[in-house]
Design a protein around this motif. Structure first.
Motif, short mmCIF file in Angstrom:
data_model
loop_
_atom_site.label_atom_id
_atom_site.label_comp_id
_atom_site.label_asym_id
_atom_site.label_seq_id
_atom_site.Cartn_x
_atom_site.Cartn_y
_atom_site.Cartn_z
N ARG A 1 7.42 -82.66 2.25
CA ARG A 1 7.55 -83.69 1.21
C ARG A 1 8.59 -83.26 0.21
O ARG A 1 8.83 -82.08 -0.02
CB ARG A 1 6.22 -83.93 0.52
N ALA B 1 -11.30 -90.27 10.91
CA ALA B 1 -10.16 -89.35 10.83
C ALA B 1 -10.24 -88.62 9.50
O ALA B 1 -10.86 -89.09 8.54
CB ALA B 1 -8.85 -90.13 10.90
N PHE B 2 -9.65 -87.46 9.47
CA PHE B 2 -9.56 -86.74 8.20
C PHE B 2 -8.32 -85.87 8.20
O PHE B 2 -7.77 -85.54 9.26
CB PHE B 2 -10.81 -85.90 7.92
N1 DAH Z 1 -2.63 -88.15 5.53
C1 DAH Z 1 -3.32 -87.88 4.29
C2 DAH Z 1 -2.46 -87.00 3.41
O1 DAH Z 1 -1.50 -86.48 3.86
C3 DAH Z 1 -4.63 -87.20 4.55
C4 DAH Z 1 -5.56 -88.09 5.31
C5 DAH Z 1 -6.34 -88.99 4.63
C6 DAH Z 1 -5.65 -88.01 6.69
C7 DAH Z 1 -7.22 -89.80 5.32
C8 DAH Z 1 -6.53 -88.83 7.39
C9 DAH Z 1 -7.31 -89.71 6.68
O2 DAH Z 1 -6.65 -88.80 8.70
O3 DAH Z 1 -8.18 -90.50 7.37
O4 DAH Z 1 -2.75 -86.86 2.25
#
Ligand code: DAH
Length: 366
Positions: free
Chosen positions: A220, A331-332
Motif C-alpha cells: 500500500r 472469509a477473514f
Molecule cells: N482485505 C481486508 C484488508 O486488507 C481484510 C479482510 C476483511 C479480508 C474482511 C477478508 C474479509 O477476507 O472478509 O484490510
C-alpha cells in the motif's frame, strides 16, 4: 654490581648488554628469563643499579636516578612488547586447551516467519490448504470481482500502487482497450493491496468445498511509521461450502486466537463493512497486556482489534460462477505483523524489517 661505581658509563654498558640479549631472545621463555636477569627483585642487574643510588650524594642521586629509571622503563617496555609479540606468534598447535571455547552465533527464525509457521500449522491441523498467490495482480481480482466496481468508494480505503501496464499487454508501452475508461481500469496491473485477491483466483479455478489460507505480501501507498510499512503481510482465510454460517466463522477465529495467544483468550465480533462480505465484522481479541481488565496497550478497553471478516457476499460468489443459493462461506484477513506485535509485545512495526541483530536476537533460537 654494587661494587662497581655507579656512573653514566655503567648505565650505558648495561643498556648495551640488555639490547644485545634482547636481540637474541625471541621466544617467550627467553624473554621471561631476561626479565628476571634485569628486573628481578633480588639480583636483577637494573635493580642493583637502583640499589647503588643509596650511596651517592644528593646531586649525583638526582642525575643518576633519572638515568637508571630511564633504563628501567626501557627494559620494561621492551620486554612487555616482546612478550606480547611472542604470544601472537605462537605456532599453530600451541593451543591453550584450558581456554573456554568461542560461542558460535546461532541463527534463528525471524519472528514473522515463526508466527507465519504457527498460523499455517494451526490451519493445516483443521484441514485447510495453504497457498500463496501473485503479488502483481490485476484490477479484476484485487477489486472488481470482490464487489468493488471501478467507481466504488471502497477503493479509496486502500491506496494502491499501480504498475500501469496491464498484465495482458505486458510492459510494451501504450495499451488501449476497447470499452472506454472502465475497461481501461479493469486492465490495469497493480501490487495487490490485500490477499483477498486470491479468494477470486482460487474460486475461479476450483469448485466448492473450499478451505484455504493464503499468506503473503501486500502493498500500500503508506508512509513508514509505528504501525505502517508500504509492504506488509497478511493471511486470507476462505471457507465455502453448503451450510457454512457465521457461527462457523466465530468458532474458527476463536480456535485460531486461542492457539496463538493462549486458551484464556476471548474473541468478539463487531459489525463493520467490507464490500466483499455481508454481514461484515471486525474482530477483537482480549488484550494480551492486561488479560481484558484494561491497560495502556488496549487504551483501557480490554480489547484489541485484530482482523476483518464476514460472510462471503453473494455478488462475489456469483462473480466466480458459484451459486449463492447453494453455497455460503466466510472469509477473514489479518496482518501477520499485527499478530507478531501483539504476541511478542513489539510496539514498532519497522523493527521487523530493519534486520537489527539486537532486536532479532531477543527471540529464542528454534
Ligand atoms: N482485505 C481486508 C484488508 O486488507 C481484510 C479482510 C476483511 C479480508 C474482511 C477478508 C474479509 O477476507 O472478509 O484490510
Amino acid at each position: 654490581m654494587t661494587d662497581q661505581p655507579l656512573t653514566p658509563a655503567a648505565v650505558d654498558a648495561l643498556r648495551q648488554q640488555f639490547r644485545a640479549s634482547l636481540a637474541a631472545a625471541t621466544a617467550a621463555p627467553q624473554l621471561t628469563a631476561l626479565k628476571d636477569e634485569f628486573l628481578g627483585r633480588k639480583s636483577g642487574l637494573v635493580t642493583a643499579l637502583l640499589k647503588g643510588l643509596g650511596s651517592l650524594t644528593p646531586d649525583q642521586k638526582r642525575e643518576m636516578g633519572a638515568q637508571v629509571n630511564a633504563l628501567k622503563q626501557e627494559v620494561e617496555a621492551a620486554l612487555t612488547e616482546g612478550l606480547a609479540a611472542a604470544q601472537d606468534a605462537r605456532p599453530v598447535g600451541a593451543v591453550d586447551v584450558t581456554l573456554p571455547g568461542r560461542d558460535l552465533p546461532a541463527g534463528r527464525i525471524h519472528p514473522l516467519m515463526r508466527v507465519r509457521q504457527q498460523v499455517e500449522d494451526i490451519f493445516l491441523r483443521m484441514g485447510y490448504e495453504i497457498l500463496e498467490g501473485p503479488e502483481v495482480e490485476d484490477d479484476f481480482h484485487n477489486f472488481e470481482a470482490l464487489n468493488m466496481p471501478p467507481d466504488h468508494p471502497a477503493r479509496d480505503m486502500q491506496d494502491t500502487l499501480y504498475l500501469g501496464a496491464p498484465i495482458v499487454g505486458g510492459i510494451w508501452g501504450q495499451h488501449r482497450v476497447p470499452g472506454g475508461p472502465d475497461a481501461q481500469v479493469r486492465a490495469a496491473t497493480l501490487l495487490r493491496t490485500h490477499t483477498s485477491a486470491m479468494q477470486i483466483r482460487y474460486m475461479k479455478t476450483f469448485t466448492p468445498p473450499v478451505r484455504i489460507i493464503v499468506p503473503g505480501r501486500v502493498y500500500r501507498r503508506d508512509d513508514l511509521d509505528l504501525s505502517h510499512t508500504p509492504m506488509f503481510q497478511q493471511f486470507e482465510g476462505l471457507v465455502v461450502g453448503e451450510g457454512i454460517t457465521l457461527t462457523d466463522l466465530k468458532g474458527t477465529l476463536e480456535a485460531m486466537m486461542r492457539a496463538l495467544f493462549g486458551g484464556e483468550t476471548k474473541v468478539r465480533l463487531r459489525p463493520s463493512f467490507f464490500p466483499y462480505t455481508e454481514p461484515s465484522a471486525e474482530v477483537d481479541v482480549s488484550c494480551q497486556g492486561c488479560g481484558g481488565t484494561g491497560c495502556g496497550t488496549c487504551k483501557h478497553t480490554g480489547w484489541l482489534e485484530i482482523l476483518g471478516s464476514g460472510m462471503v457476499h453473494p455478488a462475489v460468489l456469483e462473480a466466480v460462477g458459484y451459486d449463492p443459493e447453494k453455497v455460503t462461506g466466510f472469509a477473514f484477513g489479518l496482518g501477520l505483523e499485527r499478530v507478531a506485535m501483539l504476541k511478542y509485545g513489539v510496539d514498532d512495526i519497522r523493527l521487523f524489517y530493519e534486520n537489527d541483530l539486537r532486536f532479532l536476537e531477543q527471540f529464542p533460537p528454534l
